[in-house]
Design a protein around this motif. Structure first.
Motif, PDB file in Angstrom:
ATOM      1  N   LEU A 196       2.715   3.281  -8.435  1.00 35.67           N
ATOM      2  CA  LEU A 196       3.347   3.063  -7.206  1.00 35.67           C
ATOM      3  C   LEU A 196       3.451   1.237  -6.991  1.00 35.67           C
ATOM      4  O   LEU A 196       4.700   0.939  -6.533  1.00 35.67           O
ATOM      5  CB  LEU A 196       3.137   3.906  -6.062  1.00 35.67           C
ATOM      6  CG  LEU A 196       3.354   5.239  -6.160  1.00 35.67           C
ATOM      7  CD1 LEU A 196       2.726   6.008  -5.159  1.00 35.67           C
ATOM      8  CD2 LEU A 196       5.063   5.613  -5.912  1.00 35.67           C
ATOM      9  N   ASN A 197       2.149   0.834  -7.075  1.00 31.76           N
ATOM     10  CA  ASN A 197       2.018  -0.594  -6.634  1.00 31.76           C
ATOM     11  C   ASN A 197       2.853  -1.302  -7.487  1.00 31.76           C
ATOM     12  O   ASN A 197       3.619  -2.082  -7.136  1.00 31.76           O
ATOM     13  CB  ASN A 197       0.445  -0.871  -6.696  1.00 31.76           C
ATOM     14  CG  ASN A 197       0.150  -2.143  -6.052  1.00 31.76           C
ATOM     15  OD1 ASN A 197       0.872  -3.031  -6.297  1.00 31.76           O
ATOM     16  ND2 ASN A 197      -0.539  -2.023  -4.814  1.00 31.76           N
ATOM     17  N   GLU A 198       2.908  -1.015  -9.087  1.00 35.52           N
ATOM     18  CA  GLU A 198       3.434  -1.858  -9.881  1.00 35.52           C
ATOM     19  C   GLU A 198       4.954  -1.587  -9.736  1.00 35.52           C
ATOM     20  O   GLU A 198       5.633  -2.757  -9.992  1.00 35.52           O
ATOM     21  CB  GLU A 198       2.961  -1.106 -11.303  1.00 35.52           C
ATOM     22  CG  GLU A 198       1.606  -1.661 -11.489  1.00 35.52           C
ATOM     23  CD  GLU A 198       0.820  -1.213 -12.725  1.00 35.52           C
ATOM     24  OE1 GLU A 198       1.496  -0.183 -13.433  1.00 35.52           O
ATOM     25  OE2 GLU A 198      -0.189  -1.608 -13.278  1.00 35.52           O
ATOM     26  N   ALA A 199       5.465  -0.353  -9.511  1.00 35.04           N
ATOM     27  CA  ALA A 199       6.777  -0.322  -9.271  1.00 35.04           C
ATOM     28  C   ALA A 199       7.502  -1.014  -8.046  1.00 35.04           C
ATOM     29  O   ALA A 199       8.356  -1.441  -8.244  1.00 35.04           O
ATOM     30  CB  ALA A 199       7.234   1.236  -9.072  1.00 35.04           C
ATOM     31  N   LEU A 200       6.520  -1.117  -6.825  1.00 35.34           N
ATOM     32  CA  LEU A 200       6.947  -2.027  -5.891  1.00 35.34           C
ATOM     33  C   LEU A 200       6.906  -3.415  -6.302  1.00 35.34           C
ATOM     34  O   LEU A 200       7.969  -4.206  -5.701  1.00 35.34           O
ATOM     35  CB  LEU A 200       6.153  -1.406  -4.614  1.00 35.34           C
ATOM     36  CG  LEU A 200       6.416  -0.342  -4.149  1.00 35.34           C
ATOM     37  CD1 LEU A 200       5.118  -0.025  -3.168  1.00 35.34           C
ATOM     38  CD2 LEU A 200       7.636  -0.253  -3.129  1.00 35.34           C
ATOM     39  N   ALA A 201       5.939  -3.949  -7.027  1.00 41.95           N
ATOM     40  CA  ALA A 201       5.795  -5.284  -7.090  1.00 41.95           C
ATOM     41  C   ALA A 201       6.821  -5.781  -8.350  1.00 41.95           C
ATOM     42  O   ALA A 201       6.915  -6.972  -8.650  1.00 41.95           O
ATOM     43  CB  ALA A 201       4.338  -5.514  -7.435  1.00 41.95           C
ATOM     44  N   GLY A 202       7.258  -4.697  -9.206  1.00 41.33           N
ATOM     45  CA  GLY A 202       8.184  -5.179 -10.122  1.00 41.33           C
ATOM     46  C   GLY A 202       9.682  -5.708 -10.101  1.00 41.33           C
ATOM     47  O   GLY A 202      10.136  -5.940 -11.033  1.00 41.33           O
ATOM     48  N   ALA A 203       9.829  -5.943  -9.027  1.00 38.74           N
ATOM     49  CA  ALA A 203      11.469  -6.019  -8.588  1.00 38.74           C
ATOM     50  C   ALA A 203      11.344  -6.688  -7.464  1.00 38.74           C
ATOM     51  O   ALA A 203      10.514  -6.777  -6.586  1.00 38.74           O
ATOM     52  CB  ALA A 203      12.334  -4.884  -8.835  1.00 38.74           C
ATOM     53  N   LYS A 204      12.736  -7.254  -7.134  1.00 42.10           N
ATOM     54  CA  LYS A 204      13.051  -8.067  -5.789  1.00 42.10           C
ATOM     55  C   LYS A 204      13.997  -7.298  -5.129  1.00 42.10           C
ATOM     56  O   LYS A 204      15.059  -6.997  -5.791  1.00 42.10           O
ATOM     57  CB  LYS A 204      13.259  -9.568  -6.146  1.00 42.10           C
ATOM     58  CG  LYS A 204      12.043 -10.081  -6.417  1.00 42.10           C
ATOM     59  CD  LYS A 204      12.341 -11.667  -6.719  1.00 42.10           C
ATOM     60  CE  LYS A 204      11.380 -12.593  -7.310  1.00 42.10           C
ATOM     61  NZ  LYS A 204      11.483 -14.063  -7.047  1.00 42.10           N
ATOM     62  N   PRO A 205      13.974  -7.307  -3.852  1.00 36.47           N
ATOM     63  CA  PRO A 205      12.942  -7.823  -2.900  1.00 36.47           C
ATOM     64  C   PRO A 205      11.817  -6.845  -3.050  1.00 36.47           C
ATOM     65  O   PRO A 205      11.944  -5.667  -3.768  1.00 36.47           O
ATOM     66  CB  PRO A 205      13.511  -7.537  -1.561  1.00 36.47           C
ATOM     67  CG  PRO A 205      14.582  -6.569  -1.429  1.00 36.47           C
ATOM     68  CD  PRO A 205      15.045  -6.354  -2.933  1.00 36.47           C
ATOM     69  N   LYS A 206      10.484  -7.331  -2.511  1.00 40.61           N
ATOM     70  CA  LYS A 206       9.455  -6.577  -2.673  1.00 40.61           C
ATOM     71  C   LYS A 206       8.722  -6.793  -1.511  1.00 40.61           C
ATOM     72  O   LYS A 206       8.623  -7.924  -0.812  1.00 40.61           O
ATOM     73  CB  LYS A 206       8.655  -6.909  -3.901  1.00 40.61           C
ATOM     74  CG  LYS A 206       8.325  -8.392  -3.926  1.00 40.61           C
ATOM     75  CD  LYS A 206       7.537  -8.419  -5.673  1.00 40.61           C
ATOM     76  CE  LYS A 206       7.062 -10.089  -5.616  1.00 40.61           C
ATOM     77  NZ  LYS A 206       6.378 -10.192  -7.062  1.00 40.61           N
TER      78      LYS A 206
END
Length: 320
Positions: free
Chosen positions: A12-22
């Motif tokens: 979940l953390n990687e999915a949130l951090a992998g695109a913008k906005p984040k």
């Protein structure tokens, strides 16, 4: 179970951090932990992250830049709403209704313009008028004296009790009984107000919390990963929640395996480990509305405390 929760959290953390906005650095770890509590436990992390971005954008468009929740908390709110399939329109309707009824209630101002209370009240499908009336009645019944008043705390717990359908008399009565028990204990007397609020909300026995405290303290001392990342108030909360030494060992394992870049050292890291550990557990026995109301009330308060301390620490470093 611990391994599965940690792996899902990382995804979940990687999915949130992998695109913008984040989410920014402060809110990313706790936005991910909020999504761990998604009703749909099999939902794809990428899909949950995308829905969180959409909810965050919708909140931004409807509330503007300066209306609460703002900053890092807006991401956490968005994640909580996505996790519980909460309706944005109902959240906004409740927020507006709280503001409209505030003055006549005689209970003082609302924290965050009523946003935190509205988030928790959104869990209930009762009519808005019923929820608003019950919220203010409970808030009036549990308001502390001015010298220890904290409207953010009062609003959180009043909303959680209102969402579960409790009555003001019942809440006030159970608080009085629990406070008397905690006040008589050598350790808990200094934390009797915090312990009372949580035990009544979670429907936990004060006597069991007192009994659980010492084994928890000994367990924490035995784990280097937690030894410098907790304080006594956290032990009190864990004891009230019903955690035991096995939970402390699992929390230490999670804390030790968390990537350093995703959380601060010390207390925020320990609180994050606690969030991951307890993600699959209801706040009270069963899976009804009161359980999730209790979870969100406690989780939101933790987010605010963590983010406030992070910002204070950053300001201190910058100005020293």
């Amino acid at each position: 179970m611990t391994d599965a929760a940690l792996k899902r959290y990382i995804a979940l953390n990687e999915a949130l951090a992998g695109a913008k906005p984040k989410p920014d650095t402060d809110s990313l770890p706790f936005t991910a932990s909020a999504l761990l509590r998604a009703i749909d436990t099999e939902a794809d992390p990428g899909a949950l992250a995308e829905r969180t971005r959409q909810m965050h954008e919708a909140l931004k468009q409807r509330l503007g830049q300066y209306k609460a929740p703002t900053g890092p908390l807006r991401w956490v709110y968005a994640a909580m709403m996505v996790a519980q399939n909460l309706d944005l329109e109902r959240f906004l309707q409740l927020r507006d209704a709280l503001q409209a009824a505030r003055k006549a209630s005689g209970t003082g101002h609302l924290f965050g313009g009523g946003s935190r209370a509205a988030l928790i009240l959104s869990l209930s499908d009762e009519p808005v008028e019923t929820l608003i009336a019950r919220f203010f009645a409970i808030k009036q019944a549990i308001r502390p004296p001015w010298w220890r008043a904290d409207v953010s705390v009062t609003d959180t717990f009043a909303a959680a009790h209102a969402a579960e359908g409790a009555s003001p008399t019942d809440v006030a009565g159970r608080r009085e009984q629990a406070r008397a028990v905690f006040k008589a204990d050598r350790v808990f007397k200094s934390y009797r107000h915090e312990a009372t609020r949580l035990s009544v909300l979670l429907h936990r026995s004060p006597h069991q919390a007192i009994t659980a405290f010492e084994p928890l303290r000994e367990a924490v001392k035995a784990h280097k990963a937690l030894r410098h990342g907790y304080d006594k108030s956290m032990l009190v909360s864990w004891a009230v929640e019903g955690l035991g030494p096995d939970d402390i060992r699992a929390m230490a394992a999670i804390s030790d395996r968390l990537p350093r870049k995703w959380s601060s050292a010390g207390s925020p890291r320990t609180r994050l480990a606690h969030q991951i550990l307890t993600a699959g557990r209801p706040g009270v026995p069963g899976a009804d509305i009161s359980a999730m109301a209790a979870v969100i009330a406690a989780q939101t308060a933790v987010m605010v405390a963590i983010m406030s301390s992070t910002m204070i620490a950053t300001t201190s470093v910058t100005t020293s």
